[in-house]
Structure formats: structure tokens, C-alpha cells
Write an enzyme that holds these catalytic residues in place. Structure first.
Site, short mmCIF file in Angstrom:
data_model
loop_
_atom_site.label_atom_id
_atom_site.label_comp_id
_atom_site.label_asym_id
_atom_site.label_seq_id
_atom_site.Cartn_x
_atom_site.Cartn_y
_atom_site.Cartn_z
N ALA A 87 -72.73 -114.87 -69.23
CA ALA A 87 -73.45 -113.62 -69.52
C ALA A 87 -74.91 -113.85 -69.93
O ALA A 87 -75.83 -113.27 -69.34
CB ALA A 87 -72.69 -112.85 -70.61
N SER A 126 -70.89 -116.57 -64.02
CA SER A 126 -71.18 -115.14 -63.94
C SER A 126 -69.92 -114.29 -63.78
O SER A 126 -69.84 -113.46 -62.89
CB SER A 126 -72.12 -114.89 -62.77
OG SER A 126 -72.61 -113.59 -62.81
N CYS A 143 -64.44 -110.65 -70.45
CA CYS A 143 -63.76 -109.52 -71.11
C CYS A 143 -62.62 -108.97 -70.26
O CYS A 143 -61.72 -108.30 -70.78
CB CYS A 143 -64.76 -108.40 -71.40
SG CYS A 143 -66.34 -108.99 -72.00
N TRP A 148 -65.46 -77.69 -83.44
CA TRP A 148 -66.06 -78.69 -84.34
C TRP A 148 -65.36 -80.00 -83.99
O TRP A 148 -64.16 -80.14 -84.23
CB TRP A 148 -65.80 -78.35 -85.80
CG TRP A 148 -66.57 -77.15 -86.29
CD1 TRP A 148 -66.10 -75.88 -86.34
CD2 TRP A 148 -67.91 -77.12 -86.76
NE1 TRP A 148 -67.08 -75.06 -86.83
CE2 TRP A 148 -68.22 -75.79 -87.10
CE3 TRP A 148 -68.92 -78.09 -86.92
CZ2 TRP A 148 -69.45 -75.39 -87.59
CZ3 TRP A 148 -70.15 -77.69 -87.43
CH2 TRP A 148 -70.42 -76.36 -87.75
C1 LIG Z 1 -60.60 -112.68 -73.64
C2 LIG Z 1 -61.95 -112.20 -74.00
C3 LIG Z 1 -62.20 -110.82 -74.07
C4 LIG Z 1 -63.44 -110.36 -74.41
N1 LIG Z 1 -63.66 -109.01 -74.46
C5 LIG Z 1 -64.89 -108.53 -74.79
C6 LIG Z 1 -65.15 -107.14 -74.79
O1 LIG Z 1 -64.26 -106.32 -74.49
N2 LIG Z 1 -66.40 -106.71 -75.12
C7 LIG Z 1 -67.41 -107.59 -75.43
O2 LIG Z 1 -68.53 -107.16 -75.70
N3 LIG Z 1 -67.19 -108.94 -75.42
C8 LIG Z 1 -65.97 -109.42 -75.11
N4 LIG Z 1 -65.74 -110.77 -75.07
C9 LIG Z 1 -66.84 -111.68 -75.44
C10 LIG Z 1 -67.72 -111.96 -74.24
O3 LIG Z 1 -66.96 -112.44 -73.18
C11 LIG Z 1 -68.76 -112.98 -74.65
O4 LIG Z 1 -69.50 -112.43 -75.71
C12 LIG Z 1 -69.69 -113.38 -73.54
O5 LIG Z 1 -69.02 -113.97 -72.48
C13 LIG Z 1 -70.73 -114.34 -74.08
O6 LIG Z 1 -71.54 -114.79 -73.05
P1 LIG Z 1 -72.32 -116.17 -73.16
O7 LIG Z 1 -73.07 -116.33 -71.89
O8 LIG Z 1 -73.06 -116.23 -74.44
O9 LIG Z 1 -71.19 -117.28 -73.31
P2 LIG Z 1 -69.96 -117.65 -72.38
O10 LIG Z 1 -69.46 -116.49 -71.64
O11 LIG Z 1 -69.01 -118.38 -73.28
O12 LIG Z 1 -70.57 -118.68 -71.35
C14 LIG Z 1 -71.07 -119.92 -71.76
C15 LIG Z 1 -70.93 -120.90 -70.63
O13 LIG Z 1 -71.61 -122.09 -71.00
C16 LIG Z 1 -70.89 -123.20 -70.51
N5 LIG Z 1 -71.26 -124.37 -71.33
C17 LIG Z 1 -70.92 -124.58 -72.61
N6 LIG Z 1 -71.47 -125.74 -73.04
C18 LIG Z 1 -72.17 -126.23 -71.99
C19 LIG Z 1 -72.96 -127.41 -71.80
N7 LIG Z 1 -73.18 -128.25 -72.81
N8 LIG Z 1 -73.51 -127.62 -70.59
C20 LIG Z 1 -73.31 -126.74 -69.57
N9 LIG Z 1 -72.57 -125.63 -69.69
C21 LIG Z 1 -72.02 -125.37 -70.89
C22 LIG Z 1 -69.44 -122.79 -70.65
O14 LIG Z 1 -68.63 -123.53 -69.73
C23 LIG Z 1 -69.49 -121.30 -70.33
O15 LIG Z 1 -69.19 -121.06 -68.98
C24 LIG Z 1 -64.49 -111.28 -74.71
C25 LIG Z 1 -64.25 -112.65 -74.64
C26 LIG Z 1 -63.01 -113.12 -74.30
C27 LIG Z 1 -62.77 -114.61 -74.23
#
Ligand SMILES: Cc1cc2nc3c(=O)[nH]c(=O)nc-3n(C[C@H](O)[C@H](O)[C@H](O)COP(=O)(O)OP(=O)(O)OC[C@H]3O[C@@H](n4cnc5c(N)ncnc54)[C@H](O)[C@@H]3O)c2cc1C
Length: 443
Positions: free
Chosen positions: A10, A38, A42, A432
Site C-alpha cells: 500500500a 500491490s 484487507c 432524527w
Molecule cells: C487480514 C488483514 C486485514 C486488514 N484489514 C484492514 C481493513 O479492513 N482496513 C484497513 O484500513 N486496514 C486493514 N489492514 C491493514 C492494511 O492491510 C495495512 O495497513 C496495509 O497493508 C499497510 O500497507 P504497507 O504498505 O504499509 O505495508 P504492507 O502491506 O505490510 O506491505 C509491506 C511490504 O513490504 C515488504 N517488506 C518488508 N520488509 C522488507 C524488506 N526489508 N525488503 C523488501 N521488502 C520488504 C513486505 O513483504 C510487504 O509486502 C488489514 C491487514 C490485514 C493483515
């Protein structure tokens, strides 16, 4: 200019997609340690429940589609170190084991968070799962699809745990839910969670509150969960007791981390190191309600932060307002939501407040199938400015919280909201609305 983004879900992918639209000339390389990028994490519970049949439906764009946009993505590449002085990252190619360096002008850290699995006895037995990444959901569904799993245990009654309880019930499984706290959904005020607990029990869930898991038993496959109060037979376990930011690889850098390991950022999504940005589940975020940084790992936040990073890298100075911790969840037939400060937080942070709770209906009482909604509003006692709200009910509960999110961000009073022109027709609301009724009860 060359931008390196670490992590491919994300935060990073929303940042680099926006960046490419803002400036097509920037070189972008994304390093992702997994194979799939990508995707909508959720949606994973609804894939496991089989409401979504094909996991590919969770994937927004493939590596090739990003390639067509001029964004180079290297999957199965893990960044293992950041050298912020020389502006380089060290990468391990997980397929060839080759280690190499790459240099950047701007760096985006979007490595997300991982499920916490404590060092419980026998935690490495087969069929003990967590649900953090795409591959986890494939593994869990594969196991259930074999047809041998009858009893499942969910450890932790937070958002992911409860969504998975629903998924397992949908699959016709016998579900035990173990929670350390005396209530489910610990971030809610306790009284709001009671109807949900009753609802889960009415659906056959074995709800065990105030029980501490200590380990598991089994030969190669788990067959028992052991707690401080008992032993429970199980064929599969899901551990969902919380997440920790994936930032271990940053510990040797000068990038400042908060106490829980999340990257410290300001409202421009800048870290303490020039040209290094972060956001999403690996970083802190400005909490508008508390007026300080919080750790709120939500996809809604990550997508916004990604765009803020893109604006700032491309030279448009863009300050992110912050978030209110707005969350919604569906639990079988029930819905729950909260935004801003609840009473628990107000007490813990010594914030002057009053609270009012009312129960009304989701639509006009005389229109068929009216169902209850409970609303709790927290407000400042002198000014009546709304600080937070929580809601629990059935159909049409969850998205009503958005009215409170707008009210809090705009510092509206209970009186402002009490007379706000909310839509009304019998199938949708009372004349309301329950929101009006709740804030008009603030004294
Ligand atoms: C089951 C589930 C349900 C969810 N439901 C909701 C919801 O309903 N509403 C909501 O708002 N949020 C929800 N979330 C949370 C949401 O999915 C996350 O907040 C969001 O995916 C965060 O995005 P991100 O890019 O920060 O991290 P991530 O999605 O965790 O992506 C990080 C990526 O970085 C990669 N990575 C990690 N370390 C390294 C490294 N050193 N080198 C290279 N790559 C690396 C990982 O492999 C991963 O693919 C949910 C999460 C889960 C697990």
C-alpha cells in the site's frame, strides 16, 4: 532523480504510482521481498471465507503492469541495510543469494508490519498460522480446502482475529476465540463490546476471555492449545495478537525509530534523515485527535501517506493533516466503528471529557427490520466540541462513523451536529437520526 522504495504494497506502491503521474522522468526502483505486490491485504479474510474465490482479485497491479508505467519492481529482493550517509541500500536477492548495493537520491520505506508470535511452547508446529501477507492467506485457505479441518482456534480478538472468526464460521468450522483481555476489541470502551460478544456466542463461538495462551501440543501438526486455564483440541490455530513494524533492518542506520520500532516521521512523511521518507504500517502517523504521533497501522492511512510522500518528493510541499484512528469492522451480522478519542483513552491521557450513550434504530421504527444501533459520544465538557465516537449495531451502523470523523476534524460541537441536515427517509434513518439523538443528549 532516482527513487528507491522498499516494500511493494500500500504505502510504497501508492507513493510511486502517484510520483510517476507527477513526474514521469523520475527513475523508480521498488524492492519487495515477497512475490506478490500491490494487493489488498484487507481482503484476505474474505478470500479465506471463500466469498472471494480467486486470490488474484486482491491484486491491484502486477509487476508487469507497473513495468508498463515505467516503475521497475524487483520481487524476492529483501533490503537488509540502509546506509543513509552514502545514500545506498544493501539488497539480498532471495533467489540467487547475491548481495548488492543500489544508490538513491530519495528513499521510501514502506516495509509494513508482521504479526507478533510470542515464543510459545511448540509454536513451530504445523497448522499454526498468522495472517500478515498474501502468501499466508493462500496457505490457510489451502489447508481448509483439504476438508480435514473441523476445529479452529483464533488467538487474539482484535480486528484481524474477529474478521477471521467470521471467515471460519462462514466455512462451517467450530471456532474457539481466546483473548487475554477481559473484553474483545480492546481498543473500544468495554461496554460497547458486550453485544458483539453475545452475538459471537449466539453463533456458536467458544469465547474465552482473560485466558493466556502458554503453548501448543501435537506431533508434527498442532492438536491442542494450552492456556493458563485449560487445554483445547484444535486442528488449526490463527495467531492474531497484534503487529510489530518491520524495521529491524534499519537499526544499524541513523533513522530514528520510536519505542515500538516504528519509523518516526513528521507531517510531511519525512524521517529525521534528509531525503528518507516513510509511512504505512512501519511508521508512526500524526493523530489529530491526540495532537501527537500514534501507531495506527491501517490501509486507509498507508494509501494517503503514500500520496503525501509523492507530493513531497516531487517538490510540492504537502503537509498531511493526520488521522483520527477511524476504524470499522464487520463481525458476522454486526458492525462496529470508532473515531477520535474514546473514554478509555480520555481517562488514560487525562483529557477532560464527558460521555453520552444512546441506543436508537438504524431506520424508522415503523419500517420493516429496524435494528438497534448504540452510539457513544465523547465531548469536551465546557465547549461541547466532539472528541470521539463509537458505534455498535447491525446493518447501516459502520459508515455512520464518517459523520463523526468529519465533525471531529472540523471541531464541531454537539449542538452543530445535533441540527446538521443529515439525510432522512424511512428506509435509511429516523427523522432524527441516532447520531442526532446521541449528540442532542449531551448535557
Ligand atoms: C487480514 C488483514 C486485514 C486488514 N484489514 C484492514 C481493513 O479492513 N482496513 C484497513 O484500513 N486496514 C486493514 N489492514 C491493514 C492494511 O492491510 C495495512 O495497513 C496495509 O497493508 C499497510 O500497507 P504497507 O504498505 O504499509 O505495508 P504492507 O502491506 O505490510 O506491505 C509491506 C511490504 O513490504 C515488504 N517488506 C518488508 N520488509 C522488507 C524488506 N526489508 N525488503 C523488501 N521488502 C520488504 C513486505 O513483504 C510487504 O509486502 C488489514 C491487514 C490485514 C493483515
Amino acid at each position: 532523480m532516482k527513487v528507491i522504495a522498499i516494500g511493494g504494497v500500500a504505502l510504497s506502491m501508492s507513493a510511486v504510482s502517484k510520483l510517476k503521474r507527477l513526474n514521469n522522468k523520475i527513475d523508480i526502483v521498488v524492492y519487495e521481498k515477497g512475490e506478490v505486490l500491490s494487493y489488498g491485504a484487507c481482503g484476505m479474510p474474505y478470500f479465506i471465507s471463500d466469498e472471494i474465490k480467486d486470490a488474484n482479485r486482491l491484486v491491484a497491479r502486477t509487476k508487469e503492469q507497473f513495468g508498463d508505467l515505467g516503475i521497475e519492481v524487483k520481487v524476492k529482493h529483501e533490503v537488509i541495510k540502509v546506509y543513509d550517509r552514502s545514500k545506498e541500500v544493501e539488497i539480498l536477492n532471495l533467489e540467487t543469494n547475491e548481495v548488492f548495493l543500489d544508490s538513491y537520491d530519495k528513499l521510501i520505506i514502506g516495509t509494513g508490519a508482521s504479526a507478533i508470535v510470542p515464543p510459545w511452547k511448540n509454536a513451530d508446529l504445523k497448522n499454526i498460522f498468522k495472517l500478515s501477507v498474501y502468501e499466508d492467506s493462500i496457505e490457510i485457505k489451502k489447508e481448509i480446502d483439504k476438508g480435514d479441518i473441523k476445529k479452529v482456534t483464533v488467538i487474539g480478538a482484535g480486528f484481524i482475529g474477529l474478521e477471521m472468526v467470521e471467515a471460519f464460521l462462514t466455512r462451517g468450522l467450530d471456532v474457539t476465540l481466546i483473548q487475554l483481555d477481559p473484553q474483545i476489541l480492546s481498543i473500544f470502551d468495554a461496554e460497547l463490546t458486550i453485544p458483539i460478544e453475545e452475538h459471537l456466542k449466539s453463533k456458536g463461538v467458544h469465547l474465552l476471555l482473560e485466558e493466556k495462551v502458554v503453548g501448543f501440543e501435537g506431533n508434527t501438526i498442532v492438536d491442542k492449545v494450552i492456556t493458563d486455564k485449560g487445554e483445547y483440541e484444535t486442528d488449526l490455530v490463527l495467531v492474531s495478537i497484534g503487529v510489530k513494524p518491520n524495521t529491524k533492518f534499519l537499526e544499524s542506520s541513523n533513522i530514528k525509530l520510536s519505542k515500538n520500532g516504528a519509523v518516526e516521521v513528521n507531517q510531511f512523511m519525512e524521517t529525521n534523515i534528509l531525503n528518507v521518507y516513510s509511512g504505512g504500517d512501519c511508521a508512526m502517523i500524526y493523530n489529530l485527535a491526540l495532537k501527537e504521533n500514534s501507531y495506527l497501522p491501517m490501509g486507509s492511512n498507508a494509501n494517503k501517506q503514500g500520496r503525501v510522500i509523492a507530493e513531497n518528493i516531487s517538490g510540492n510541499r504537502f503537509k498531511f493533516n493526520g488521522v483520527l484512528g477511524t476504524i470499522v469492522i464487520k463481525i458476522v451480522d454486526m458492525e462496529a466503528a470508532m473515531t477520535g478519542i474514546n473514554e478509555k483513552t480520555a481517562i488514560a491521557k487525562n483529557i477532560k471529557h464527558k460521555a453520552v450513550t444512546v441506543t436508537g434504530k438504524n431506520h424508522a421504527g415503523y419500517y420493516p427490520n429496524a435494528q438497534p444501533i448504540t452510539v457513544k459520544v465523547i465531548y469536551e465538557p465546557n465547549t461541547f466540541i466532539i472528541l470521539g465516537a463509537e458505534m455498535v449495531g447491525y446493518k447501516d451502523t459502520a459508515l455512520r462513523i464518517n459523520v463523526f470523523a468529519v465533525s471531529i476534524q472540523n471541531e464541531m460541537t454537539t449542538n452543530d451536529l445535533g441540527y446538521l441536515d443529515l439525510a432522512y427517509a424511512p428506509p435509511f434513518a429516523g427523522v432524527w437520526d441516532v447520531i442526532h439523538v446521541a449528540v442532542n443528549n449531551a448535557k
